[in-house]
Design an enzyme around this catalytic site. Structure first.
Site, PDB file in Angstrom:
ATOM      1  N   PHE A  38       4.635   0.348  -2.646  1.00  0.00           N
ATOM      2  CA  PHE A  38       3.537   1.170  -2.147  1.00  0.00           C
ATOM      3  C   PHE A  38       3.006   0.509  -0.884  1.00  0.00           C
ATOM      4  O   PHE A  38       3.110  -0.710  -0.726  1.00  0.00           O
ATOM      5  CB  PHE A  38       2.409   1.282  -3.187  1.00  0.00           C
ATOM      6  CG  PHE A  38       2.613   2.409  -4.155  1.00  0.00           C
ATOM      7  CD1 PHE A  38       3.653   2.378  -5.071  1.00  0.00           C
ATOM      8  CD2 PHE A  38       1.765   3.504  -4.145  1.00  0.00           C
ATOM      9  CE1 PHE A  38       3.849   3.420  -5.961  1.00  0.00           C
ATOM     10  CE2 PHE A  38       1.946   4.556  -5.028  1.00  0.00           C
ATOM     11  CZ  PHE A  38       2.988   4.517  -5.935  1.00  0.00           C
ATOM     12  N   ASP A  94      -3.213 -10.734  -1.709  1.00  0.00           N
ATOM     13  CA  ASP A  94      -2.339 -11.478  -0.801  1.00  0.00           C
ATOM     14  C   ASP A  94      -2.738 -12.944  -0.718  1.00  0.00           C
ATOM     15  O   ASP A  94      -1.952 -13.781  -0.305  1.00  0.00           O
ATOM     16  CB  ASP A  94      -2.393 -10.845   0.592  1.00  0.00           C
ATOM     17  CG  ASP A  94      -1.673  -9.498   0.609  1.00  0.00           C
ATOM     18  OD1 ASP A  94      -0.632  -9.382  -0.062  1.00  0.00           O
ATOM     19  OD2 ASP A  94      -2.151  -8.566   1.280  1.00  0.00           O
ATOM     20  N   ASN A 106      -9.886  -6.447  -5.612  1.00  0.00           N
ATOM     21  CA  ASN A 106      -9.865  -5.295  -4.699  1.00  0.00           C
ATOM     22  C   ASN A 106     -10.236  -4.040  -5.478  1.00  0.00           C
ATOM     23  O   ASN A 106     -10.425  -4.083  -6.691  1.00  0.00           O
ATOM     24  CB  ASN A 106      -8.497  -5.177  -4.012  1.00  0.00           C
ATOM     25  CG  ASN A 106      -7.381  -4.963  -5.010  1.00  0.00           C
ATOM     26  OD1 ASN A 106      -7.308  -3.936  -5.655  1.00  0.00           O
ATOM     27  ND2 ASN A 106      -6.506  -5.959  -5.144  1.00  0.00           N
TER      28      ASN A 106
HETATM   29  N1  CTP Z   1       3.095  -6.605  -2.940  1.00  0.00           N
HETATM   30  C1  CTP Z   1       3.777  -7.583  -3.615  1.00  0.00           C
HETATM   31  N2  CTP Z   1       3.323  -8.870  -3.589  1.00  0.00           N
HETATM   32  C2  CTP Z   1       2.228  -9.202  -2.867  1.00  0.00           C
HETATM   33  C3  CTP Z   1       1.546  -8.190  -2.150  1.00  0.00           C
HETATM   34  C4  CTP Z   1       2.023  -6.910  -2.203  1.00  0.00           C
HETATM   35  O1  CTP Z   1       4.787  -7.297  -4.252  1.00  0.00           O
HETATM   36  N3  CTP Z   1       1.805 -10.454  -2.854  1.00  0.00           N
HETATM   37  C5  CTP Z   1       3.616  -5.230  -3.021  1.00  0.00           C
HETATM   38  C6  CTP Z   1       2.588  -4.187  -3.397  1.00  0.00           C
HETATM   39  O2  CTP Z   1       2.537  -3.994  -4.789  1.00  0.00           O
HETATM   40  C7  CTP Z   1       3.101  -2.955  -2.696  1.00  0.00           C
HETATM   41  C8  CTP Z   1       3.799  -3.515  -1.462  1.00  0.00           C
HETATM   42  O3  CTP Z   1       4.048  -4.885  -1.735  1.00  0.00           O
HETATM   43  O4  CTP Z   1       4.045  -2.271  -3.462  1.00  0.00           O
HETATM   44  C9  CTP Z   1       2.989  -3.435  -0.208  1.00  0.00           C
HETATM   45  O5  CTP Z   1       1.711  -3.977  -0.452  1.00  0.00           O
HETATM   46  P1  CTP Z   1       0.637  -4.117   0.720  1.00  0.00           P
HETATM   47  O6  CTP Z   1      -0.516  -4.940   0.246  1.00  0.00           O
HETATM   48  O7  CTP Z   1       0.353  -2.773   1.317  1.00  0.00           O
HETATM   49  O8  CTP Z   1       1.469  -4.894   1.760  1.00  0.00           O
HETATM   50  P2  CTP Z   1       1.562  -6.373   2.135  1.00  0.00           P
HETATM   51  O9  CTP Z   1       3.002  -6.726   2.181  1.00  0.00           O
HETATM   52  O10 CTP Z   1       0.683  -7.221   1.277  1.00  0.00           O
HETATM   53  O11 CTP Z   1       1.022  -6.335   3.638  1.00  0.00           O
HETATM   54  P3  CTP Z   1      -0.479  -6.204   4.204  1.00  0.00           P
HETATM   55  O12 CTP Z   1      -1.420  -6.511   3.075  1.00  0.00           O
HETATM   56  O13 CTP Z   1      -0.500  -7.206   5.294  1.00  0.00           O
HETATM   57  O14 CTP Z   1      -0.606  -4.789   4.703  1.00  0.00           O
END
Ligand code: CTP
Length: 416
Positions: free
Chosen positions: A329, A284, A216
């Site tokens: 975040f 993710d 990303n």
């Molecule tokens: N995060 C995490 N583990 C993952 C993905 C995200 O710990 N596998 C953490 C990120 O570092 C951030 C927070 O979760 O602090 C939110 O990340 P974000 O990508 O915005 O949210 P997601 O929970 O992945 O939801 P989405 O991508 O569906 O918006």
């Protein structure tokens, strides 16, 4: 609090810079410039030996102030100069410090303006030694440094590397970046003193084959700013980074590539941590199959990659937390408050930093951010567009207001 208080820690501060007589004295000219760029006023005191290496004119031109060199007579600025300097000083820094000046400071001697001023100051004091590797290793020098450290001097350890005398080893003046960082830490609020802070940064990369990955656009700048700010405020910082940026000075860097490595790096250090700040953009999804050799296009009509979810790192940590304070975040493109508020609750966080990455000045790679801080009760605080280091300072300010931080449950006194 001013708009950019965190970034400009040194603004309007008077730094008395003592320059002693080693070849690294020429680097102090550039150091002066960097401190002035940070907003400080710099007053230079030189020993006689220092003037053999570099002219006072260089420093007076850079600082806009006469350089002081003597206790009496010409170059002294008057008989009470050391007292005036000491009163004006917010920070006293000796860079470079020779073995000789270390010995004098340790012994409490005051036979020139630099050492006399050192005794008169009542402000934070820092020393950046620079000398030949054998001189630096000598018991006399090391014992003097230990003595000064015990008496409250901050020691900016020399770097290792090629020395002016033609040898290689420890003795080179610390990088100017490290010296400026130490000055900032000396004058920053120390409200994170001894807190152990884990920060993640950058975008994880999930391999497809030996040359390709799914990644990303995250640069890691926000996480790096947080690591730097927490260190400046007294924390012991470990930065678990998937970013390619050079690490900020003085933080413990753990480089990782994949989400699974980031999770493992955090799990290893989680029990001892007080605060975890997940600024990383964690993938993710990852490819189920990682090809052992490069995928060739002639072997494929079209390429279908089967992805599986990665572990949710924050949610995993939240399940095994004792009293660690967790900050997440949320990078969103719509419904900022609702989406980020949902993540805060779902991941059991103490604070979430939400930003709409579609806004100019808030996206990946930007030097600035526009963040909204959301608390568990639903209260939120919108920050204006600010440099990322300033945003980092504001996030740390917010953390200090959280009950878990104030109760000291995430502090050094926590039972393990
Ligand atoms: N995060 C995490 N583990 C993952 C993905 C995200 O710990 N596998 C953490 C990120 O570092 C951030 C927070 O979760 O602090 C939110 O990340 P974000 O990508 O915005 O949210 P997601 O929970 O992945 O939801 P989405 O991508 O569906 O918006």
């Amino acid at each position: 609090m001013g708009q950019e208080e965190g970034v400009r820690i040194l603004r309007d501060k008077t730094i008395v810079l003592g320059v002693s007589g080693g070849i690294a004295a020429y680097k102090s000219a550039e150091l002066c410039r960097l401190l002035i760029q940070e907003g400080a006023a710099v007053r230079v005191v030189m020993t006689r030996a220092a003037q053999e290496f570099i002219s006072p004119l260089t420093f007076s031109t850079l600082t806009g102030h006469p350089v002081l060199t003597e206790i009496f007579g010409a170059g002294s600025g008057g008989p009470l100069t050391h007292i005036d300097l000491a009163r004006a000083a917010d920070l006293f820094l000796v860079a470079p410090a020779t073995a000789n000046i270390l010995g004098k400071l340790a012994a409490g001697l005051a036979d020139d303006l630099l050492t006399t001023t050192a005794l008169a100051v009542d402000c934070p004091t820092l020393i950046a030694p620079a000398m030949n590797v054998n001189m630096f290793a000598k018991a006399a020098v090391q014992e003097n440094l230990n003595l000064l450290r015990r008496r409250g001097w901050g020691i900016i350890e020399p770097d290792e590397g090629f020395l002016a005398c033609g040898t290689t080893g420890k003795g080179r003046l610390a990088s100017l970046e490290r010296i400026v960082a130490a000055c900032r830490r000396a004058l920053a609020p120390q409200d994170f003193r001894e807190r152990r802070v884990l920060v993640t940064a950058g975008g994880t990369r999930e391999p497809l084959d030996p040359v390709r990955y799914i990644g990303n656009y995250s640069s890691g700048k926000m996480g790096y700013a947080l690591a730097r700010a927490a260190w400046e405020r007294g924390a012991r910082v470990t930065l678990i980074s998937a970013s390619q940026l050079p690490p900020p000075p003085e933080v413990d860097l753990v480089p990782v590539v994949k989400a699974a490595e980031m999770l493992a790096g955090l799990q290893e250090r989680f029990a001892a941590a007080d605060v975890v700040i997940m600024a990383a953009a964690v993938a993710d999804f990852r490819p189920v199959q990682v090809a052992g050799r490069k995928i060739k296009k002639e072997d494929q009509g079209e390429l279908n990659v089967h992805l599986e979810p990665t572990e949710d790192i924050l949610a995993t940590l939240a399940q095994v937390r004792q009293n660690q304070l967790l900050v997440g975040f949320a990078a969103e493109t719509e419904d900022l408050l609702a989406n980020a508020g949902h993540k805060l609750a779902a991941k059991g966080l103490d604070l979430i930093v939400a930003n709409n990455i579609t806004r100019p000045g808030a996206g990946f790679g930007s030097e600035t951010n526009i963040a909204t801080l959301i608390y568990p009760g639903g209260q939120y605080q919108e920050l204006p567009q600010l440099p990322k280091l300033e945003v980092a300072y504001r996030i740390l300010d917010a953390i200090t207001t959280l009950p878990r931080f104030q109760r000291g449950e995430s502090g050094p006194e926590r039972k393990e």
